[in-house]
Design a protein around this motif. Sequence first.
Motif, short mmCIF file in Angstrom:
data_model
loop_
_atom_site.label_atom_id
_atom_site.label_comp_id
_atom_site.label_asym_id
_atom_site.label_seq_id
_atom_site.Cartn_x
_atom_site.Cartn_y
_atom_site.Cartn_z
N LEU A 1 44.33 49.91 80.40
CA LEU A 1 44.20 48.55 80.92
C LEU A 1 44.45 48.54 82.43
O LEU A 1 45.29 49.29 82.94
N THR A 2 43.72 47.69 83.14
CA THR A 2 43.94 47.53 84.58
C THR A 2 45.21 46.71 84.81
O THR A 2 45.78 46.12 83.88
N GLU A 3 45.62 46.65 86.07
CA GLU A 3 46.80 45.86 86.42
C GLU A 3 46.62 44.40 86.01
O GLU A 3 47.53 43.78 85.44
N ASN A 4 45.44 43.85 86.30
CA ASN A 4 45.18 42.45 85.93
C ASN A 4 45.19 42.25 84.43
O ASN A 4 45.65 41.22 83.93
N LEU B 1 37.83 32.10 73.78
CA LEU B 1 37.14 33.37 73.85
C LEU B 1 35.67 33.22 73.46
O LEU B 1 34.78 33.76 74.11
N GLN B 2 35.44 32.45 72.42
CA GLN B 2 34.08 32.24 71.95
C GLN B 2 33.22 31.56 73.02
O GLN B 2 32.06 31.91 73.23
N ASP B 3 33.81 30.60 73.72
CA ASP B 3 33.07 29.89 74.76
C ASP B 3 32.79 30.75 75.98
O ASP B 3 31.79 30.55 76.68
N PHE C 1 37.39 42.49 79.66
CA PHE C 1 38.78 42.40 79.22
C PHE C 1 38.88 42.64 77.72
O PHE C 1 39.71 43.44 77.25
N PHE C 2 38.02 41.96 76.97
CA PHE C 2 38.06 42.05 75.51
C PHE C 2 37.76 43.48 75.06
O PHE C 2 38.40 44.01 74.16
#
Length: 569
Positions: free
Chosen positions: A439-442, A482-484, A494-495
């Motif tokens: 994972l990135t920092e963000n 998430l769906q939207d 990200f997901f």
Amino acid sequence: MKELLKSLDKLNRIYDQFDLLNFRAHKVIPLTFNKKDSKKLLPQNKRLYFSYSYLDKEKTRLTNLILSQAIDLKDPLFKQNKELHPALIDKSLKLKNIDETHKKETADLPNRNRKINKLKRLITMIDDENIGLCQGYLTQMKVLLYQNKDSLFTERTKKYQAKELLDDVDFRMKIMQFDYDRYLYEDFTPENFLNYLIFDKVQRHASFIKSYDARVLLPEAEQCGFSGIAYEVEIDGIRECYVTFKGTEADMDYTENSRSKRLEKFLLEGYKDWNYNVKAILVGTSEELDQLVMARKFISYLQKSIQDKCFIYGLGHSLGGHLVQTLQLTDDCFKAGYTLNSAPVNLKQVQEVTPDLFDEQIWNKLFKLTNKKTVTNILNREIKQLLPREYPEIINQSFEQDLTQVFYEIPYTIWIGQKWEYNLNTWKYPFKNHLASYLTENEIHSYQHFFAQLFNYLQDSTTGPQVMRNALGFMRARVKILQDDIDKPETAEFFYDYSNYLYESGIFLDRPQEVTDDFNKSQPTMWKSSRREWPFLKSLNMDMLELSVYFHIISGVKYFLNRTPNKIE
């Protein structure tokens, strides 16, 4: 009575072997995650089942023998203490009842011949042995005998040495486990239990024992979930105080007849601890300091109450280990201490409770070093140079791939003292605890933010059902968001990164794929759409989830400690 005592020791060793067999069975569970590795299970299963069959027969034989010995027992002591004999018989009958109930339930298990299912069936059978409960009854019988006839127990001639108990691994495990298992000893005081345990470990009689229960001394402790017991003991003129802090592992109180009340207590205890874990350790916010504040009050009370020249030792598992480390940094209160699968110290939290611990320049240097977190020996040495001292008296023991180690890659977290990590040679265990590799920092900050929001959403929950209902409501709302937003590149990335981390860790069995354009709110439901468009989401690996918890709790991690640790500087 000596024959009864010998039989109790033999049966206790059988249950120890059951416990070890459970560890061995869990150790090979990762072989079930793919077909190639699962071929190795056939010889493994044969050995495991052979061991189980032998132990089960011996357990039944010894259980029957103990019951007959307890019933036939005759001793002049019974005239002085008329409750002793019925109590011994009662514990023996409970052991017999558990054995008979287990055999009936085992007979109802389906006979599944697939090698993977046979392994899981074996674990179910061992779990059904009620190892902890049965060993609790055995210990209670020994406590009764030790209390009433200590002449049965041979004392050694050599005097007790300072820290002798602290350096005993089995003593540390049992005294930490006691806080989880107190419901097993409802007929006894903590002093009763510890008095026998001390003799069992060092073969010397304690001349003084006094326990201090934080939830009795500090009524507000239970409200925030803090739990700790301290034991002040004197053996051969040496005074020591063992302070144990309970971890996040919520205990199911099976002495409570109402199933709903058992579940209610279990859920609320778990929620309180995780609320602290997330807000204080994972995020480092100033709003959730209650458990640390209670721990400091508890230590302050002990320092005023115990005798002079009494050394205080700290012991803690999981969340409890975090408290040991943090208290040593903030208050320097322990002569020595051990932690097990400990959560880390959060510097933001430490600054909130002890702002004067460092000057502004040191605080800024520490925050800069720990802001972007990738754990390395060089980073650890730089951090240690800024601390008041090195704290070699605190030893943090952990399974190398324990789930709490993820916390150490969260910004502003550190550990103090020594760190001893344990693992097995040539062993496959997929869980990854280095978040920064995936994972990135963000994304890590987003991970923190998500859980902070969740527990803020749950903060008004006062009952177990409310915790569950509000948690599901929060998840539904986040899934809708998430769906939207799933068609946005940054959301999809990200997901995907989170999902890939979970796949690599064995939490999911299918490798994640890019979300298709058909994944949208026009589908009947989010769940049906995701199951059709993304097989990854229906491949949740419950075996891996259970395994990660098992190797975190005391009964699972303790078997790693007989290996040579990797000592991290």
